[in-house]
Design a protein around this motif. Structure first.
Motif, PDB file in Angstrom:
ATOM      1  N   ALA A 741      49.213 -16.949  32.051  1.00  0.00           N
ATOM      2  CA  ALA A 741      49.144 -16.615  30.616  1.00  0.00           C
ATOM      3  C   ALA A 741      50.428 -15.903  30.224  1.00  0.00           C
ATOM      4  CB  ALA A 741      47.940 -15.725  30.355  1.00  0.00           C
ATOM      5  N   ARG A 742      51.107 -16.437  29.217  1.00  0.00           N
ATOM      6  CA  ARG A 742      52.343 -15.806  28.765  1.00  0.00           C
ATOM      7  C   ARG A 742      52.028 -14.470  28.101  1.00  0.00           C
ATOM      8  NH1 ARG A 742      56.346 -19.467  25.377  1.00  0.00           N
ATOM      9  NH2 ARG A 742      56.341 -20.508  27.416  1.00  0.00           N
ATOM     10  N   LYS A 743      52.821 -13.456  28.456  1.00  0.00           N
ATOM     11  CA  LYS A 743      52.605 -12.118  27.911  1.00  0.00           C
ATOM     12  C   LYS A 743      52.723 -12.140  26.387  1.00  0.00           C
ATOM     13  CE  LYS A 743      54.411  -9.438  31.814  1.00  0.00           C
ATOM     14  NZ  LYS A 743      55.446  -8.476  32.240  1.00  0.00           N
ATOM     15  N   GLY A 744      51.749 -11.502  25.723  1.00  0.00           N
ATOM     16  CA  GLY A 744      51.788 -11.383  24.272  1.00  0.00           C
ATOM     17  C   GLY A 744      51.278 -12.589  23.531  1.00  0.00           C
ATOM     18  N   SER A 745      51.120 -13.706  24.242  1.00  0.00           N
ATOM     19  CA  SER A 745      50.659 -14.929  23.568  1.00  0.00           C
ATOM     20  C   SER A 745      49.189 -15.204  23.848  1.00  0.00           C
ATOM     21  CB  SER A 745      51.504 -16.126  24.018  1.00  0.00           C
ATOM     22  OG  SER A 745      52.860 -15.934  23.685  1.00  0.00           O
ATOM     23  N   VAL A 746      48.733 -14.879  25.038  1.00  0.00           N
ATOM     24  CA  VAL A 746      47.346 -15.146  25.427  1.00  0.00           C
ATOM     25  C   VAL A 746      46.671 -13.812  25.720  1.00  0.00           C
ATOM     26  CG1 VAL A 746      45.827 -16.298  27.062  1.00  0.00           C
ATOM     27  CG2 VAL A 746      48.001 -17.368  26.412  1.00  0.00           C
ATOM     28  N   SER A 747      45.570 -13.546  25.034  1.00  0.00           N
ATOM     29  CA  SER A 747      44.866 -12.286  25.235  1.00  0.00           C
ATOM     30  C   SER A 747      44.200 -12.274  26.614  1.00  0.00           C
ATOM     31  CB  SER A 747      43.823 -12.071  24.144  1.00  0.00           C
ATOM     32  OG  SER A 747      42.863 -13.113  24.195  1.00  0.00           O
ATOM     33  N   ASP A 748      43.909 -11.072  27.087  1.00  0.00           N
ATOM     34  CA  ASP A 748      43.360 -10.905  28.434  1.00  0.00           C
ATOM     35  C   ASP A 748      41.997 -11.573  28.579  1.00  0.00           C
ATOM     36  OD1 ASP A 748      45.602  -9.411  29.041  1.00  0.00           O
ATOM     37  OD2 ASP A 748      44.668  -7.504  28.488  1.00  0.00           O
ATOM     38  N   TYR A 749      41.144 -11.457  27.570  1.00  0.00           N
ATOM     39  CA  TYR A 749      39.803 -12.040  27.680  1.00  0.00           C
ATOM     40  C   TYR A 749      39.856 -13.565  27.656  1.00  0.00           C
ATOM     41  CZ  TYR A 749      37.052  -7.785  27.633  1.00  0.00           C
ATOM     42  OH  TYR A 749      36.459  -6.594  27.985  1.00  0.00           O
ATOM     43  N   LEU A 750      40.783 -14.135  26.894  1.00  0.00           N
ATOM     44  CA  LEU A 750      40.908 -15.593  26.893  1.00  0.00           C
ATOM     45  C   LEU A 750      41.397 -16.073  28.269  1.00  0.00           C
ATOM     46  CD1 LEU A 750      40.757 -18.289  25.429  1.00  0.00           C
ATOM     47  CD2 LEU A 750      43.094 -17.906  24.600  1.00  0.00           C
ATOM     48  N   TYR A 751      42.326 -15.338  28.849  1.00  0.00           N
ATOM     49  CA  TYR A 751      42.823 -15.715  30.172  1.00  0.00           C
ATOM     50  C   TYR A 751      41.702 -15.616  31.219  1.00  0.00           C
ATOM     51  CZ  TYR A 751      45.687 -15.820  34.394  1.00  0.00           C
ATOM     52  OH  TYR A 751      46.209 -16.141  35.608  1.00  0.00           O
ATOM     53  N   MET A 752      40.893 -14.558  31.153  1.00  0.00           N
ATOM     54  CA  MET A 752      39.774 -14.435  32.090  1.00  0.00           C
ATOM     55  C   MET A 752      38.768 -15.564  31.878  1.00  0.00           C
ATOM     56  SD  MET A 752      40.516 -11.951  34.049  1.00  0.00           S
ATOM     57  CE  MET A 752      38.982 -12.018  34.952  1.00  0.00           C
ATOM     58  N   ALA A 753      38.609 -15.999  30.618  1.00  0.00           N
ATOM     59  CA  ALA A 753      37.720 -17.125  30.348  1.00  0.00           C
ATOM     60  C   ALA A 753      38.270 -18.399  30.984  1.00  0.00           C
ATOM     61  CB  ALA A 753      37.545 -17.310  28.840  1.00  0.00           C
ATOM     62  N   TRP A 754      39.595 -18.572  30.965  1.00  0.00           N
ATOM     63  CA  TRP A 754      40.207 -19.722  31.650  1.00  0.00           C
ATOM     64  C   TRP A 754      39.850 -19.707  33.135  1.00  0.00           C
ATOM     65  CZ3 TRP A 754      46.012 -19.839  29.703  1.00  0.00           C
ATOM     66  CH2 TRP A 754      46.036 -20.218  28.361  1.00  0.00           C
ATOM     67  N   LEU A 755      40.056 -18.554  33.752  1.00  0.00           N
ATOM     68  CA  LEU A 755      39.792 -18.454  35.196  1.00  0.00           C
ATOM     69  C   LEU A 755      38.316 -18.679  35.503  1.00  0.00           C
ATOM     70  CD1 LEU A 755      41.986 -15.321  36.084  1.00  0.00           C
ATOM     71  CD2 LEU A 755      42.601 -17.737  36.269  1.00  0.00           C
ATOM     72  N   GLU A 756      37.451 -18.169  34.601  1.00  0.00           N
ATOM     73  CA  GLU A 756      36.010 -18.318  34.813  1.00  0.00           C
ATOM     74  C   GLU A 756      35.600 -19.791  34.739  1.00  0.00           C
ATOM     75  OE1 GLU A 756      32.099 -17.640  35.491  1.00  0.00           O
ATOM     76  OE2 GLU A 756      33.548 -15.979  35.433  1.00  0.00           O
ATOM     77  N   ILE A 757      36.016 -20.482  33.671  1.00  0.00           N
ATOM     78  CA  ILE A 757      35.600 -21.874  33.489  1.00  0.00           C
ATOM     79  C   ILE A 757      36.246 -22.779  34.542  1.00  0.00           C
ATOM     80  CG2 ILE A 757      37.432 -22.539  31.872  1.00  0.00           C
ATOM     81  CD1 ILE A 757      33.697 -23.527  31.700  1.00  0.00           C
ATOM     82  N   LEU A 758      37.449 -22.407  34.974  1.00  0.00           N
ATOM     83  CA  LEU A 758      38.164 -23.221  35.949  1.00  0.00           C
ATOM     84  C   LEU A 758      37.487 -23.187  37.318  1.00  0.00           C
ATOM     85  CD1 LEU A 758      40.750 -24.952  36.265  1.00  0.00           C
ATOM     86  CD2 LEU A 758      41.945 -22.866  36.942  1.00  0.00           C
ATOM     87  N   THR A 759      36.898 -22.049  37.680  1.00  0.00           N
ATOM     88  CA  THR A 759      36.365 -21.872  39.042  1.00  0.00           C
ATOM     89  C   THR A 759      34.843 -21.871  39.086  1.00  0.00           C
ATOM     90  OG1 THR A 759      36.474 -19.456  38.769  1.00  0.00           O
ATOM     91  CG2 THR A 759      38.402 -20.537  39.720  1.00  0.00           C
ATOM     92  N   LYS A 760      34.187 -22.182  37.977  1.00  0.00           N
ATOM     93  CA  LYS A 760      32.731 -22.087  37.888  1.00  0.00           C
ATOM     94  C   LYS A 760      32.040 -23.143  38.748  1.00  0.00           C
ATOM     95  CE  LYS A 760      30.769 -23.602  34.098  1.00  0.00           C
ATOM     96  NZ  LYS A 760      29.726 -24.560  34.468  1.00  0.00           N
ATOM     97  N   ASN A 761      30.987 -22.697  39.483  1.00  0.00           N
ATOM     98  CA  ASN A 761      30.105 -23.597  40.261  1.00  0.00           C
ATOM     99  C   ASN A 761      30.875 -24.479  41.234  1.00  0.00           C
ATOM    100  OD1 ASN A 761      27.920 -22.566  38.838  1.00  0.00           O
ATOM    101  ND2 ASN A 761      28.036 -24.156  37.262  1.00  0.00           N
ATOM    102  N   LEU A 762      31.735 -23.866  42.013  1.00  0.00           N
ATOM    103  CA  LEU A 762      32.555 -24.612  42.975  1.00  0.00           C
ATOM    104  C   LEU A 762      32.473 -23.980  44.359  1.00  0.00           C
ATOM    105  CD1 LEU A 762      35.761 -25.212  40.810  1.00  0.00           C
ATOM    106  CD2 LEU A 762      34.133 -26.958  41.554  1.00  0.00           C
ATOM    107  N   PRO A 763      32.886 -24.711  45.396  1.00  0.00           N
ATOM    108  CA  PRO A 763      33.013 -24.108  46.722  1.00  0.00           C
ATOM    109  C   PRO A 763      34.078 -23.010  46.676  1.00  0.00           C
ATOM    110  CG  PRO A 763      33.203 -26.509  46.812  1.00  0.00           C
ATOM    111  CD  PRO A 763      33.260 -26.119  45.372  1.00  0.00           C
ATOM    112  N   PRO A 764      34.299 -22.300  47.776  1.00  0.00           N
ATOM    113  CA  PRO A 764      35.368 -21.291  47.776  1.00  0.00           C
ATOM    114  C   PRO A 764      36.668 -21.883  47.244  1.00  0.00           C
ATOM    115  CG  PRO A 764      34.136 -21.167  49.820  1.00  0.00           C
ATOM    116  CD  PRO A 764      33.600 -22.350  49.078  1.00  0.00           C
ATOM    117  N   ILE A 765      37.252 -21.202  46.278  1.00  0.00           N
ATOM    118  CA  ILE A 765      38.453 -21.729  45.631  1.00  0.00           C
ATOM    119  C   ILE A 765      39.544 -20.660  45.648  1.00  0.00           C
ATOM    120  CG2 ILE A 765      37.532 -21.095  43.355  1.00  0.00           C
ATOM    121  CD1 ILE A 765      39.142 -23.512  42.218  1.00  0.00           C
ATOM    122  N   MET A 766      40.754 -21.119  45.897  1.00  0.00           N
ATOM    123  CA  MET A 766      41.913 -20.242  45.987  1.00  0.00           C
ATOM    124  C   MET A 766      42.929 -20.701  44.948  1.00  0.00           C
ATOM    125  SD  MET A 766      44.281 -19.614  49.373  1.00  0.00           S
ATOM    126  CE  MET A 766      42.874 -19.271  50.411  1.00  0.00           C
TER     127      MET A 766
END
Length: 780
Positions: A741-766
């Motif tokens: 997330a580019r600083k100042g362009s993407v808010s922290d909660y939106l970035y956490m939502a990206w990480l959440e939706i990206l890794t949801k219901n999956l095997p161990p992910i790195m």
């Protein structure tokens, strides 16, 4: 004990001195005809000249005789062995040892010169062997003194230096005094060994290095006397005495004494070579090279005396050393090997600083934000999987709060956590910092960890599973840590598992159960002791028990509810504990799916390659997924295969995903919108004044303009999760490029939502993102 032994030694010393004086007096008392027949003629230069050269017989040689004589010098360590009982050991031991060596050496030489100047080597003991006038003389010293002992060359004679072991009694003024002196010297040495050896053995047993010997560690009396050691030493001594062959026993004793002297000399040399500040020998004339020479000399003499006995001795020593090395007993002697290891490590680190970094030598060196390592073992295990024997691994914790309290907690945790890592055989270090907030602490770790080239280059962090329930400041710090990592040119590895990493609550429950169990056992022991003291039985005893323990039957409904609740909690804890150990287990046949979406320098490809070289992951194959255009999938695939072959990365399949930028399904998009809804500002639907007020009150919320600007990226994260569900649902591990997330362009909660939706219901992910420095090379 020492007091009795000291008093006995004084008495024995007096007897020994009288016996030695008696011998020298006897050597000047005029001899008689009987003693002349046995080879004693008082002082004579011819006899001394004849005896001066060697005359070894019956297969004996210098070193075989040396082996028999050597036990006479084994009292050298008498002072060192009782150092704990001396008032001032560092003064008494060097002075006493050197004086003892000097006095005994002079005494031995004087006795040797005395008998060699007064007694011939062979004599018959017969008065009829005198030389009569006219008889030819064979030129021996005895012949010139009127006796012919030439028959001893063909027949065995019982007298003379070579044959009569009681020659000192014959020379002395009063023979029984020599016998008393022999007993005195023997008992003196025996007492010294009987007292000092068990003391040393007791100290060894107290260290509990060899578990089977701990029985002999117990002491008795005010001086902690090792009575069990005395008994063992006595039994060993009697076993050797029963052999009744001094010439057989002496070489065995010499062999083991030489081995101990060699080790002591080498220990002194090694301690000096390590230049440890704690090694401060006070003896003025000490030199480490003399110690090394002494050690080599002892080893050489051992093999010259008896090579097979020397081999057996060293085999025993090596086995004992291997045992200690493997068992790693919980003792710390401050040994010179620790000092030399430290010196070598410092020197190697300094040498390494002069070497420029090269891509061929790159290896992940990680700071792992585990907190207390035992509370997030799975996060440590996965990081350890690709750092063990490859690179540096530092587990770390940030103590947040008032400085006085946090510093105290931090200091008390250092040794405890490092000990836990060592006990679990994790090749990692523990570091901690105390700061006002989490981000400042991690920033300090990122800047200050490591020495020279031995410094981390990768941050390993767990996914913040509770981000929706956290304060905005905590989210800001968490996302800020990722930005700081890239600013300091670190790579980032974020790991998520379905159950989460934190097992601190389970550990607390286990500790509480253990405490309750100990209390229960203590209570039972107290009850039994009280019953034993009272000694009451029958009806009175039953009434006493009833009065002490008032039992009430619990409500059945409440019991059922508590049981159900405890079973549910236990099931959750069990799943959490199983998840926390999943990376310690051998991974079965499966795949490591690598989703390489950005060129980050190659870290996303290097980590899975390292994992497949590990024993636990060797059965897993690498599958590579990459994004591409739908109209040139074959060209992109061929180019990627060529690139991976140049990197020498082995893989089983490569997939080019052409529909990575298409819109996700309505169900997935709806889930994403519902997830971010509580964090959206919705300022466009409000009047300007209200919108401005909301922006000031909740600057952390997601604005409508930001949502519109990041719409394509939002689609992309949701779509990637669909593709992961479709292609990598059965993978053992997913490794994917971390979105930034580019600083100042993407808010922290939106970035956490990206990480959440990206890794949801999956095997161990790195989720991996390098710092755009190349970590892979075409060239070997």
């Amino acid at each position: 004990g020492m007091e009795w032994e000291y008093q006995a030694q004084v008495l024995l010393l007096v007897i020994l001195l009288v016996a030695i004086f008696n011998f020298f007096v006897g050597s000047v008392i005029p001899t008689n005809e009987e003693k002349k027949a046995r080879g004693f003629y008082n002082y004579d230069g011819a006899i001394f000249a004849e005896n001066f050269g060697p005359d070894f017989r019956d297969g004996e040689g210098f070193f075989s005789v040396f082996a028999i004589f050597f036990p006479a010098a084994t009292g050298i360590l008498a002072g060192a062995n009782i150092s704990g009982d001396l008032e001032d050991p560092q003064v008494a031991i060097p002075k006493g040892t050197m004086l003892a060596i000097f006095i005994t050496t002079i005494t031995y030489l004087a006795v040797g010169i005395c008998v060699s100047a007064t007694v011939v080597r062979d004599a018959t003991g017969s008065l009829n062997d005198t030389i009569t006038p006219g008889m030819a003389c064979n030129g021996s010293a005895a012949c010139s003194l009127g006796y012919d002992f030439s028959s001893c060359k063909t027949e065995h004679c019982d007298f003379g230096l070579m044959n009569n072991f009681q020659v000192m009694s014959m020379v002395s003024g009063f023979g029984p005094l020599i016998t008393a002196g022999i007993f005195s010297a023997t008992l003196s040495s025996a007492l010294a060994s009987l007292v000092s050896a068990p003391k040393v053995f007791q100290a060894l047993c107290k260290d509990n290095i060899y578990k089977a010997l701990h029985f002999f560690a117990k002491g008795h009396g005010k001086n902690n006397e090792p009575l069990r050691g005395y008994v063992l030493t006595f039994i060993i001594a009697v076993a050797f005495i029963l052999k009744s062959e001094l010439n057989t026993i002496a070489p065995i004793i010499s062999n083991f004494f030489l081995a101990s002297y060699a080790l002591i000399n080498f220990s002194c040399f090694h301690a000096s070579y390590a230049k440890s500040p704690g090694w401060r020998p006070a003896y003025k004339y000490y030199n480490m090279w003399v110690s090394l020479f002494g050690a080599m000399l002892c080893c050489g003499v051992m093999f010259v005396i008896n090579w097979w006995a020397a081999l057996i001795t060293y085999a025993i020593e090596i086995l004992l050393y291997i045992y200690v090395t493997v068992k790693k007993p919980d003792v710390n002697w401050g040994s010179s090997s620790q000092a030399i290891t430290f010196v070598n490590a410092v020197n190697d680190a300094l040498v390494l600083t002069a070497v420029d970094d090269h891509v061929k030598n790159f290896r992940p060196q990680c700071i792992v934000l585990t907190g207390d390592p035992k509370t997030r073992p799975a996060l440590l295990d996965i990081a350890h999987s690709f750092t063990k024997n490859y690179g540096l691994c530092i587990t770390s914790k940030v103590f947040v709060g008032p400085r006085i309290q946090t510093v105290k907690e931090m200091n008390s945790s250092m040794e405890k956590n490092q000990t836990w890592l060592n006990s679990k055989k994790r090749k990692a270090f523990y570091a901690a910092v105390a700061c006002n907030n989490f981000r400042e602490g991690v920033r300090s770790l990122l800047q200050a960890s490591g020495v020279g080239r031995m410094r981390p280059n990768t941050l390993v962090i767990g996914f913040k599973k509770d981000w929706r329930d956290s304060r905005p400041k905590d989210i800001e710090n968490y996302v800020g840590v990722l930005h700081d990592s890239f600013d300091f040119e670190y790579g980032v590895v974020m790991v998520r598992i379905s159950q989460g990493f934190d097992i601190s609550q389970v550990l607390q429950v286990q500790e509480e159960l253990e405490r309750l169990e100990l209390e229960r056992q203590a209570l039972e022991a107290a009850i039994k002791e009280e019953e034993f003291k009272e000694g009451k039985h029958g009806i009175c005893g039953l009434f006493n028990k009833a009065s002490r323990f008032k039992m009430s039957k619990p409500d059945s409904k409440e019991t059922t509810m508590n049981s159900a609740q405890s079973m549910h909690v236990g099931d959750i804890n069990q799943r959490l504990m199983e998840a926390s150990t999943q990376f310690k287990k051998k991974q079965g046949k499966g795949t490591i799916d690598v989703w390489w979406l950005f060129d980050d320098g190659g870290l996303t490809l290097l980590i899975p390659y390292i994992l497949t070289t590990r024993k636990k992951w060797k059965d897993c194959k690498i599958r590579v997924f990459m994004g591409g255009k739908a109209n040139r999938i074959d060209e992109d695939k061929a180019a990627m295969i060529s690139l991976l072959s140049k990197f020498r990365i082995q893989f089983v399949d490569l997939y080019v995903v052409g529909d990575i930028n298409t819109k996700p399904t309505k169900e997935s998009w709806k889930f994403f919108e519902e997830m971010i809804e509580p964090y959206c500002l919705h300022e466009c639907s409000k009047d300007p004044a209200t919108a401005d007020m909301l922006k000031k009150e909740s600057p952390w919320k997601i604005k409508d303009a930001e949502l519109e600007m990041c719409k394509e990226k939002n689609y992309r994260q949701v779509r990637l999760n669909e593709l992961l569900q479709e292609n990598s649902r059965a993978a053992n591990l997913i490794i994917m490029s971390l979105p930034i997330a580019r600083k100042g362009s993407v808010s922290d909660y939106l970035y956490m939502a990206w990480l959440e939706i990206l890794t949801k219901n999956l095997p161990p992910i790195m989720l991996v993102r390098g710092n755009h420095k190349s970590v892979l090379t075409f060239y070997s």
